[in-house]
Write a protein that holds these residues in place. Structure first.
Motif, PDB file in Angstrom:
ATOM      1  N   LEU A  87       0.839  -1.208   0.000  1.00 31.12           N
ATOM      2  CA  LEU A  87       0.000   0.000   0.000  1.00 31.12           C
ATOM      3  C   LEU A  87       0.869   1.252   0.000  1.00 31.12           C
ATOM      4  CD1 LEU A  87      -2.360  -1.215   2.852  1.00 31.12           C
ATOM      5  CD2 LEU A  87      -3.032  -0.976   0.450  1.00 31.12           C
ATOM      6  N   TYR A  88       0.360   2.313  -0.629  1.00 34.19           N
ATOM      7  CA  TYR A  88       0.981   3.628  -0.470  1.00 34.19           C
ATOM      8  C   TYR A  88       0.491   4.191   0.858  1.00 34.19           C
ATOM      9  CZ  TYR A  88       2.042   3.338  -5.461  1.00 34.19           C
ATOM     10  OH  TYR A  88       2.514   2.940  -6.686  1.00 34.19           O
ATOM     11  N   LEU A  89       1.399   4.723   1.678  1.00 30.89           N
ATOM     12  CA  LEU A  89       0.972   5.303   2.949  1.00 30.89           C
ATOM     13  C   LEU A  89       0.904   6.821   2.821  1.00 30.89           C
ATOM     14  CD1 LEU A  89       2.798   3.231   5.711  1.00 30.89           C
ATOM     15  CD2 LEU A  89       0.652   2.776   4.492  1.00 30.89           C
ATOM     16  N   VAL A  90      -0.203   7.376   3.317  1.00 33.87           N
ATOM     17  CA  VAL A  90      -0.403   8.834   3.260  1.00 33.87           C
ATOM     18  C   VAL A  90      -0.893   9.305   4.624  1.00 33.87           C
ATOM     19  CG1 VAL A  90      -1.012   8.771   0.808  1.00 33.87           C
ATOM     20  CG2 VAL A  90      -2.818   8.651   2.546  1.00 33.87           C
ATOM     21  N   PRO A  91      -0.739  10.608   4.903  1.00 32.95           N
ATOM     22  CA  PRO A  91      -1.292  11.119   6.166  1.00 32.95           C
ATOM     23  C   PRO A  91      -2.782  10.783   6.250  1.00 32.95           C
ATOM     24  CG  PRO A  91       0.068  12.787   5.104  1.00 32.95           C
ATOM     25  CD  PRO A  91      -0.052  11.637   4.135  1.00 32.95           C
ATOM     26  N   LYS A  92      -3.235  10.437   7.432  1.00 36.42           N
ATOM     27  CA  LYS A  92      -4.597   9.947   7.619  1.00 36.42           C
ATOM     28  C   LYS A  92      -5.637  11.013   7.244  1.00 36.42           C
ATOM     29  CE  LYS A  92      -6.483   6.509  10.548  1.00 36.42           C
ATOM     30  NZ  LYS A  92      -5.994   5.606  11.576  1.00 36.42           N
ATOM     31  N   VAL A  93      -6.547  10.636   6.370  1.00 35.66           N
ATOM     32  CA  VAL A  93      -7.660  11.510   6.008  1.00 35.66           C
ATOM     33  C   VAL A  93      -8.926  10.700   6.156  1.00 35.66           C
ATOM     34  CG1 VAL A  93      -8.679  12.950   4.224  1.00 35.66           C
ATOM     35  CG2 VAL A  93      -6.212  12.557   4.228  1.00 35.66           C
ATOM     36  N   ILE A  94      -9.824  11.151   7.055  1.00 35.66           N
ATOM     37  CA  ILE A  94     -11.103  10.446   7.193  1.00 35.66           C
ATOM     38  C   ILE A  94     -12.215  11.464   7.131  1.00 35.66           C
ATOM     39  CG2 ILE A  94     -12.562   8.994   8.634  1.00 35.66           C
ATOM     40  CD1 ILE A  94     -10.179   7.727   9.791  1.00 35.66           C
ATOM     41  N   ASP A  95     -13.254  11.154   6.371  1.00 30.27           N
ATOM     42  CA  ASP A  95     -14.408  12.054   6.293  1.00 30.27           C
ATOM     43  C   ASP A  95     -15.230  11.982   7.553  1.00 30.27           C
ATOM     44  OD1 ASP A  95     -14.656  13.558   3.908  1.00 30.27           O
ATOM     45  OD2 ASP A  95     -14.635  11.650   2.843  1.00 30.27           O
TER      46      ASP A  95
ATOM     47  N   HIS B 133      -8.072   2.493   6.552  1.00 32.16           N
ATOM     48  CA  HIS B 133      -7.743   3.323   7.711  1.00 32.16           C
ATOM     49  C   HIS B 133      -7.292   2.510   8.913  1.00 32.16           C
ATOM     50  CE1 HIS B 133      -9.087   6.706   5.439  1.00 32.16           C
ATOM     51  NE2 HIS B 133     -10.309   6.222   5.321  1.00 32.16           N
ATOM     52  N   GLU B 134      -6.926   1.229   8.676  1.00 27.72           N
ATOM     53  CA  GLU B 134      -6.343   0.483   9.788  1.00 27.72           C
ATOM     54  C   GLU B 134      -5.046   1.180  10.164  1.00 27.72           C
ATOM     55  OE1 GLU B 134      -6.822  -2.530   7.022  1.00 27.72           O
ATOM     56  OE2 GLU B 134      -8.711  -1.542   7.413  1.00 27.72           O
ATOM     57  N   ASP B 135      -4.531   0.789  11.284  1.00 24.44           N
ATOM     58  CA  ASP B 135      -3.416   1.589  11.759  1.00 24.44           C
ATOM     59  C   ASP B 135      -2.111   1.263  11.060  1.00 24.44           C
ATOM     60  OD1 ASP B 135      -2.210   3.538  13.156  1.00 24.44           O
ATOM     61  OD2 ASP B 135      -1.764   2.301  14.898  1.00 24.44           O
ATOM     62  N   TYR B 136      -1.717   2.129  10.149  1.00 24.60           N
ATOM     63  CA  TYR B 136      -0.372   2.058   9.598  1.00 24.60           C
ATOM     64  C   TYR B 136       0.436   3.199  10.208  1.00 24.60           C
ATOM     65  CZ  TYR B 136      -1.952  -1.450   6.310  1.00 24.60           C
ATOM     66  OH  TYR B 136      -2.440  -2.606   5.764  1.00 24.60           O
ATOM     67  N   HIS B 137       0.787   3.042  11.477  1.00 32.04           N
ATOM     68  CA  HIS B 137       1.558   4.054  12.211  1.00 32.04           C
ATOM     69  C   HIS B 137       0.890   5.422  12.098  1.00 32.04           C
ATOM     70  CE1 HIS B 137       4.138   0.756  11.124  1.00 32.04           C
ATOM     71  NE2 HIS B 137       4.116   1.155   9.891  1.00 32.04           N
ATOM     72  N   GLY B 138      -0.432   5.447  12.268  1.00 29.91           N
ATOM     73  CA  GLY B 138      -1.150   6.721  12.199  1.00 29.91           C
ATOM     74  C   GLY B 138      -1.370   7.221  10.787  1.00 29.91           C
ATOM     75  N   MET B 139      -1.006   6.405   9.793  1.00 25.24           N
ATOM     76  CA  MET B 139      -1.229   6.822   8.403  1.00 25.24           C
ATOM     77  C   MET B 139      -2.312   5.961   7.766  1.00 25.24           C
ATOM     78  SD  MET B 139       2.747   7.389   7.315  1.00 25.24           S
ATOM     79  CE  MET B 139       2.581   8.623   6.038  1.00 25.24           C
ATOM     80  N   SER B 140      -2.772   6.358   6.571  1.00 25.20           N
ATOM     81  CA  SER B 140      -3.748   5.555   5.838  1.00 25.20           C
ATOM     82  C   SER B 140      -3.041   4.826   4.708  1.00 25.20           C
ATOM     83  CB  SER B 140      -4.838   6.444   5.231  1.00 25.20           C
ATOM     84  OG  SER B 140      -5.633   7.003   6.248  1.00 25.20           O
ATOM     85  N   GLY B 141      -3.501   3.595   4.432  1.00 21.81           N
ATOM     86  CA  GLY B 141      -2.956   2.827   3.317  1.00 21.81           C
ATOM     87  C   GLY B 141      -3.831   3.030   2.086  1.00 21.81           C
ATOM     88  N   ILE B 142      -3.194   3.193   0.918  1.00 17.42           N
ATOM     89  CA  ILE B 142      -3.954   3.425  -0.308  1.00 17.42           C
ATOM     90  C   ILE B 142      -3.699   2.291  -1.307  1.00 17.42           C
ATOM     91  CG2 ILE B 142      -4.382   5.019  -2.220  1.00 17.42           C
ATOM     92  CD1 ILE B 142      -5.043   6.265   0.448  1.00 17.42           C
ATOM     93  N   ASP B 143      -4.810   1.690  -1.756  1.00 21.31           N
ATOM     94  CA  ASP B 143      -4.749   0.650  -2.787  1.00 21.31           C
ATOM     95  C   ASP B 143      -5.431   1.210  -4.036  1.00 21.31           C
ATOM     96  OD1 ASP B 143      -4.865  -1.532  -4.411  1.00 21.31           O
ATOM     97  OD2 ASP B 143      -6.201  -2.724  -3.111  1.00 21.31           O
TER      98      ASP B 143
END
Lengths: 95, 483
Positions: A87-95, B133-143
């Motif tokens: 997965l690409y990791l990005v700063p958390k964004v949730i609506d 939005h599972e916990d990737y060290h406070g980040m989000s994983g994108i597929d």
């Protein structure tokens, strides 16, 4: 159509562009000039003209429904700042 | 006060193409993350999209199926917004000139009437990727495997007035797109997703109330629940003196509650403009007519044919024709069984109950249509009774093979041999003088009921393997000869 400071601030937000406080007036004036030109264009009678979808007088070629792209994940992810489990990791964004 | 609910739907349908709408990456579901996201899907600089012809063909098929005008010149716009699962910063979609114009779909209401729901338009666009939005060290994983999967978004007019109508409409769309073969219809994989616009107004009022949009409902049941909940929320709000705010809401089906998606409210300014990377797409009458000629049977036509060809009731025909897989299963069963009514009863009865209990879809049924049809054929030709059929069905369900094998192995053949049955009947009659006397003295209209005793005795003697119809005939003949 006139623009004011608040329009510029909103546009900046929508485009995710940071416009510094000291340049806002300048940007407002310059964008206003562009829109003044658009106002001039709008004076032309275009009732009988259908909007142009594209400046080139051509139509889109369609491609056959075939899978032609191989998996190149490793190549693409080599330049990503952070990845994990594919997965690409990005700063958390949730609506 | 009496309230009227007004509902409109936006339905996203994933098209069953092999590759994406603008790239040659695969659309197969379930691949490892980002293994099907190519340079175009990732919005790498210097890439250019090229439109998939099959996506256009599928959209055209849908347009023709709902009797809509097909856009002979359509083009793509950019819908601009920022979200991590949208790498380009815009979604390529259609706004001004979509491929499918206004059309309509007819739905059957519970009271038997038909209601026409108007479709405003349907357009082609690309799907976004998925955020985890599972916990990737406070980040989000994108597929981004899903990014660029072709969608048609179907936009209805606000013609529905109840949750039930909205669900009937959604089911009809599901039936149409799966019958056309343009979508696999698997809602658990997100192949069809529903956004529901809901408002309420005092009954008789013409002006529409303020609407809310509940997004991303992926089952018919959640949709019905979410609508009922939202209608109740709006009415309570207004009756308590409040006002409905125009907003996007998320429904949680497990908890049966909804909440506002606040962050999107102010960002709802998409600044659409024509996509400079894509030229207009022109299709001509020849293309449209060729697509029309290739259309498979649609659900309404199938429903009428089932009633006509198989003499099914309106209800049975609609149950069996709505879903393409069920329809195919039914027809394959009838082909083997040579009896439509029995086939219908078994599919909607025993088979449906068993699948439901095991939480299986028909596609995953352990009993094939040929097997079921073969078994029904053996009921029809008198080899087994309905009761024995249950046992055969259980054995087929457990994977013991087809009906004939099971009947043979378990010695389940019912005795239809007239000679053997006559001998049994003679025996029972001779051993039951009292019952015979009663039968003879009874009124003629009471006698058929009294036959039950003799039938029961023979069934017992034959360990349930005697053919009940044959026994009946033989007993009637013999007893009436004594009168």
């Amino acid at each position: 159509m006139a623009v004011d400071r608040s329009d510029i601030v909103k546009l900046g937000e929508l485009a995710r562009l940071q416009i510094s406080e000291e340049t806002i007036d300048e940007v407002t004036r310059r964008l206003g000039d562009v829109l003044a030109l658009v106002d001039q264009l709008q004076a032309a009678d275009t009732d009988a003209v259908s909007p142009m979808a594209h400046p080139m007088d051509a139509v889109q070629r369609l491609r056959a429904d075939e899978v032609t792209e191989p998996n190149q994940r490793d190549t693409f992810q080599a330049i990503a700042p952070a990845t994990e489990d594919g997965l690409y990791l990005v700063p958390k964004v949730i609506d | 006060m009496q309230w009227e609910t007004v509902i409109g739907l936006e339905v996203h349908v994933q098209l069953a193409t092999k590759s994406k709408i603008f790239s040659g990456a695969s659309t197969a579901f379930g691949a490892a993350p980002n293994t099907q996201a190519c340079a175009i899907d990732l919005a790498m600089p210097g890439t250019l999209p090229v439109v998939n012809e099959q996506a256009y063909r599928y959209a055209t098929m849908f347009g023709l199926a709902i009797d809509a005008e097909i856009g002979k010149r359509s083009f793509f716009e950019r819908k601009n917004y920022f979200y991590p699962d949208l790498p380009k910063g815009y979604q390529t979609t259609q706004l001004e000139s979509p491929i499918v114009g206004a059309g309509h779909v007819d739905i059957a209401l519970a009271d038997g009437r038909t209601k026409r729901v108007r479709i405003h338009h349907a357009h082609l666009e690309e799907d976004a990727g998925k955020s985890l939005h599972e916990d990737y060290h406070g980040m989000s994983g994108i597929d981004l495997n899903r990014a660029g999967t072709p969608l048609i978004e179907i936009v209805s007019e606000p013609d529905m007035r109840t949750a039930e109508e909205a669900v009937a409409f959604a089911k009809k769309l599901h039936s149409i797109v799966t019958s056309l073969g343009i979508c696999d219809g698997d809602m658990s994989q997100g192949s069809m997703r529903f956004d529901v616009n809901i408002s309420v107004r005092p009954l008789g009022e013409e002006k529409l109330g303020t609407r809310t949009e509940t997004k991303n409902l992926n089952s018919f049941r959640f949709m019905e629940d979410a609508i009922k909940l939202e209608v109740e929320r709006q009415i309570d709000l207004i009756e308590d003196g409040g006002t409905v705010t125009q907003e996007t809401r998320l429904y949680n089906g497990e908890r049966k509650e909804s909440r506002s998606m606040r962050s999107k409210e102010e960002a709802n300014d998409y600044r659409y403009f024509p996509c400079p990377d894509l030229l207009p797409v022109d299709i001509d009458d020849d293309y449209i007519e060729a697509v029309r000629a290739s259309l498979p049977e649609l659900p309404d036509a199938r429903h009428a044919r089932f009633k006509d060809t198989y003499q099914l009731s309106d209800y049975d025909a609609s149950q069996l024709s709505e879903d393409l897989h069920t329809a195919l299963y039914f027809e394959a069963t009838v082909a083997a069984a040579k009896d439509a009514k029995l086939s219908a009863n078994w599919i909607m009865g025993e088979l449906a109950a068993r699948l439901n209990a095991a939480e299986l879809t028909l596609n995953a049924s352990p009993v094939s249509a040929q097997q079921l049809g073969g078994m029904i054929g053996r009921i029809k030709d008198g080899t087994i009774s309905s009761k024995q059929a249950k046992e055969v069905f259980d054995a087929m369900w457990a994977g013991e093979g087809d009906a004939d094998t099971i009947i043979e192995q378990r010695g389940l053949k019912q005795v239809s041999d007239t000679g053997a049955l006559e001998a049994m009947a003679d025996e029972i009659i001779a051993a039951s003088p009292k019952q015979v006397e009663n039968y003879k003295n009874a009124d003629a209209d009471k006698r058929p009921k009294m036959l039950g005793y003799f039938v029961g005795q023979i069934m017992k003697a034959s360990k349930g393997q005697a053919n009940p119809q044959a026994i009946n005939d033989i007993l009637l003949k013999k007893l009436n000869a004594l009168l």
